[in-house]
Design a protein around this motif. Structure first.
Motif, short mmCIF file in Angstrom:
data_model
loop_
_atom_site.label_atom_id
_atom_site.label_comp_id
_atom_site.label_asym_id
_atom_site.label_seq_id
_atom_site.Cartn_x
_atom_site.Cartn_y
_atom_site.Cartn_z
N GLY A 94 1.95 15.10 4.88
CA GLY A 94 2.22 13.79 5.46
C GLY A 94 0.97 12.99 5.75
O GLY A 94 0.96 11.75 5.66
N VAL A 95 -0.10 13.68 6.11
CA VAL A 95 -1.38 13.00 6.36
C VAL A 95 -1.97 12.48 5.06
O VAL A 95 -2.33 11.29 4.94
N MET A 96 -2.05 13.36 4.06
CA MET A 96 -2.68 12.96 2.81
C MET A 96 -1.81 11.99 2.01
O MET A 96 -2.32 11.13 1.30
N ALA A 97 -0.49 12.11 2.14
CA ALA A 97 0.40 11.16 1.46
C ALA A 97 0.18 9.75 2.00
O ALA A 97 0.17 8.77 1.24
N ALA A 98 0.02 9.64 3.31
CA ALA A 98 -0.22 8.32 3.91
C ALA A 98 -1.55 7.74 3.42
O ALA A 98 -1.64 6.55 3.08
N TYR A 99 -2.57 8.57 3.41
CA TYR A 99 -3.89 8.13 2.92
C TYR A 99 -3.80 7.68 1.46
O TYR A 99 -4.31 6.61 1.08
N LEU A 100 -3.13 8.46 0.61
CA LEU A 100 -3.04 8.12 -0.81
C LEU A 100 -2.16 6.90 -1.04
O LEU A 100 -2.44 6.09 -1.94
N ALA A 101 -1.11 6.75 -0.26
CA ALA A 101 -0.25 5.57 -0.39
C ALA A 101 -1.04 4.30 -0.06
O ALA A 101 -0.94 3.28 -0.77
N ILE A 102 -1.82 4.35 1.00
CA ILE A 102 -2.61 3.18 1.39
C ILE A 102 -3.70 2.92 0.35
O ILE A 102 -3.98 1.76 0.00
N GLN A 103 -4.31 3.96 -0.18
CA GLN A 103 -5.30 3.78 -1.25
C GLN A 103 -4.69 3.05 -2.44
O GLN A 103 -5.28 2.10 -2.98
N GLN A 104 -3.49 3.47 -2.83
CA GLN A 104 -2.82 2.83 -3.97
C GLN A 104 -2.49 1.37 -3.66
O GLN A 104 -2.67 0.49 -4.52
N LEU A 105 -2.06 1.09 -2.46
CA LEU A 105 -1.73 -0.28 -2.09
C LEU A 105 -2.97 -1.16 -2.08
O LEU A 105 -2.93 -2.31 -2.56
N LEU A 106 -4.06 -0.66 -1.54
CA LEU A 106 -5.29 -1.45 -1.50
C LEU A 106 -5.80 -1.76 -2.91
O LEU A 106 -6.27 -2.87 -3.17
N GLU A 107 -5.71 -0.78 -3.79
CA GLU A 107 -6.18 -0.99 -5.16
C GLU A 107 -5.27 -1.95 -5.92
O GLU A 107 -5.74 -2.71 -6.77
N THR A 108 -3.99 -1.95 -5.60
CA THR A 108 -3.03 -2.77 -6.34
C THR A 108 -2.89 -4.18 -5.78
O THR A 108 -2.83 -5.16 -6.54
N TYR A 109 -2.88 -4.30 -4.44
CA TYR A 109 -2.55 -5.58 -3.81
C TYR A 109 -3.66 -6.13 -2.91
O TYR A 109 -3.52 -7.24 -2.39
N GLY A 110 -4.71 -5.38 -2.70
CA GLY A 110 -5.74 -5.82 -1.76
C GLY A 110 -5.31 -5.55 -0.32
O GLY A 110 -4.41 -4.74 -0.07
N LYS A 111 -5.91 -6.25 0.61
CA LYS A 111 -5.63 -5.99 2.02
C LYS A 111 -4.25 -6.50 2.42
O LYS A 111 -3.78 -7.52 1.91
N PRO A 112 -3.60 -5.83 3.35
CA PRO A 112 -2.25 -6.21 3.78
C PRO A 112 -2.26 -7.36 4.78
O PRO A 112 -3.29 -7.68 5.37
N LEU A 113 -1.08 -7.96 5.00
CA LEU A 113 -0.95 -8.99 6.03
C LEU A 113 -1.01 -8.35 7.43
O LEU A 113 -1.66 -8.87 8.33
N ARG A 114 -0.32 -7.23 7.59
CA ARG A 114 -0.36 -6.48 8.85
C ARG A 114 -1.32 -5.30 8.69
O ARG A 114 -1.53 -4.82 7.59
N SER A 115 -1.84 -4.82 9.78
CA SER A 115 -2.76 -3.70 9.72
C SER A 115 -2.01 -2.44 9.29
O SER A 115 -0.87 -2.21 9.69
N LEU A 116 -2.67 -1.63 8.48
CA LEU A 116 -2.15 -0.35 8.04
C LEU A 116 -3.03 0.75 8.63
O LEU A 116 -4.26 0.62 8.65
N GLU A 117 -2.40 1.83 9.08
CA GLU A 117 -3.16 2.87 9.75
C GLU A 117 -2.58 4.24 9.41
O GLU A 117 -1.37 4.42 9.35
N VAL A 118 -3.49 5.18 9.17
CA VAL A 118 -3.12 6.59 8.98
C VAL A 118 -3.45 7.33 10.27
O VAL A 118 -4.50 7.12 10.86
#
Length: 409
Positions: A94-118
């Motif tokens: 669950g820790v690493m999945a969250a980190y990898l999900a956010i990595q994928q989002l940052l690479e695909t869409y850039g920074k989010p409108l709301r803060s994302l946190e692991v």
């Protein structure tokens, strides 16, 4: 690098920390391997540009600040500790999945409108010290210094000394509760075999079952096995056998989601040629509906008393755990279900029979959980495993969920 390769490489690397010769893992709160694992996760977070920090007791956070609503945070993660000789997925996936999900989002869409946190929570399992959910309870402000000041592990090492040895201490802010968390999503292996048996990849968790745990002592009279006629016996094991079979039969008749387990049985004197005069036994009962859980356990208690009276036995009852069911937030559950549909994954909405950090967090913040299958339902065991394709599917659904929550107006 593909998501599949990233996930496989990262989980394998993290699983080396605290590994033992049996193939399992032992990573206990405030041990050296625990701190090494937190530092490893911190390094991975920093590699993708997350700002990292620890709270007073050792929960680790990795954050990317939102561009439009920085004061609103979408949180995901789980715990980094393990049971003794556990598997390589419980908690840390669950820790690493969250980190990898956010990595994928940052690479695909850039920074989010709301803060994302692991969040990599310090402890959930209770495997070293007699305390559980230390990480999540501190996060939501439910933990207290008094709960742990006098406790020690099996080797006599005090909780407070070990915490301070690793560089952490009690908060001086009296567990100040954060008001920026708008949603928490935890992904976890199922630790059961429902998804595997039904050939599904994703479980959308809408409720964590309540639990009642008892210890009972049934007392009769120890006597000679050869000279005591059957009609003159006060056989505690016979009484237990009627109780066990009767209540389990009732549980079968009730059906899902009720479950009942008699997991510990200790007859005395426990020898071949003596009628047993006493049996200590436990009962674990779980249900997603608090009223139904209370009704069934009350009926079970009354049935036990009837059996004891019939066989001239004494019954002692100790209800030592009484945890209410914890529903997940309906709106966040809908987002997760929509994400599973968007990613075209086979899924079902289901409850969790096991406890998780989410049950501590859900009363404070909107919360939901995602399950991925467990092979043969095995967990807390070196044989714990999930097909890599199912782990990847889970990360994809988590990433889509976080996208809906953090990137959209």
């Amino acid at each position: 690098m593909t998501l599949e390769k990233r996930l496989d490489t990262t989980i394998n690397a993290l699983s080396q920390i605290g590994s033992d010769p049996t193939g399992g893992m032992t990573r206990l709160l405030y041990s050296d391997s625990w701190l090494e694992a937190q530092k490893f996760v911190e390094g991975k977070m920093q590699e993708i540009g997350l700002e990292t920090s620890y709270d007073a007791i050792g929960n680790l956070f990795g954050r990317v600040t939102g561009t439009k609503y920085p004061e609103e945070t979408i949180l995901s993660g789980s715990h980094i500790d393990t049971v003794v000789n556990g598997g390589t997925l419980d908690g840390q996936f669950g820790v690493m999945a969250a980190y990898l999900a956010i990595q994928q989002l940052l690479e695909t869409y850039g920074k989010p409108l709301r803060s994302l946190e692991v969040i990599s929570m310090a402890e959930e399992e209770g495997s070293r010290f007699p305390t559980v959910f230390w990480g999540s309870k501190n996060f939501v402000g439910e933990a207290s210094r008094e709960q742990v000041e006098e406790i020690a592990d099996s080797e006599g090492l005090k909780f407070v000394d070990e915490m301070r040895r690793q560089g952490f201490d009690f908060s001086e802010e009296a567990n100040a509760r954060r008001d920026d968390i708008k949603a928490f999503v935890e992904i976890h292996i199922e630790q059961g075999n429902v998804l595997e048996n039904e050939k599904l990849q994703i479980g959308v968790v809408n409720n964590i079952a309540g639990q009642k745990r008892y210890t009972f002592v049934l007392k009769g009279e120890a006597n000679h096995a050869g000279t005591t006629p059957m009609g003159y016996r006060r056989d505690a094991v016979y009484g237990f056998s009627k109780i066990c079979s009767g209540i389990i039969d009732r549980a079968f008749a009730e059906g899902d989601p009720l479950v009942v387990t008699f997991g510990k049985v200790e007859p005395k004197p426990n020898t071949v040629n003596v009628v047993p005069g006493e049996v200590l036994f436990t009962m674990d009962c779980r249900h997603t509906d608090a009223a139904e859980l209370t009704r069934f356990t009350k009926e079970a208690e009354e049935y036990m008393k009837e059996v004891a009276n019939e066989l001239e036995l004494e019954l002692e009852i100790d209800l030592w755990m009484n945890e209410a069911p914890v529903p997940m937030d309906a709106d966040v559950v809908k987002v997760v279900e929509g994400a599973a549909k968007a990613k075209e994954k086979k899924y079902k909405v289901m409850h969790s029979g096991a406890g998780h950090d989410s049950q501590v967090i859900a009363p404070h913040y909107p919360t939901a959980m995602i399950f991925v299958p467990s092979i043969k339902g095995i967990s807390h065991n070196p044989a714990e495993a999930t097909d890599l394709a199912d782990l990847v599917a889970g990360v994809e659904v988590l990433a889509q969920t976080l996208y809906e929550l953090a990137y959209k107006e």
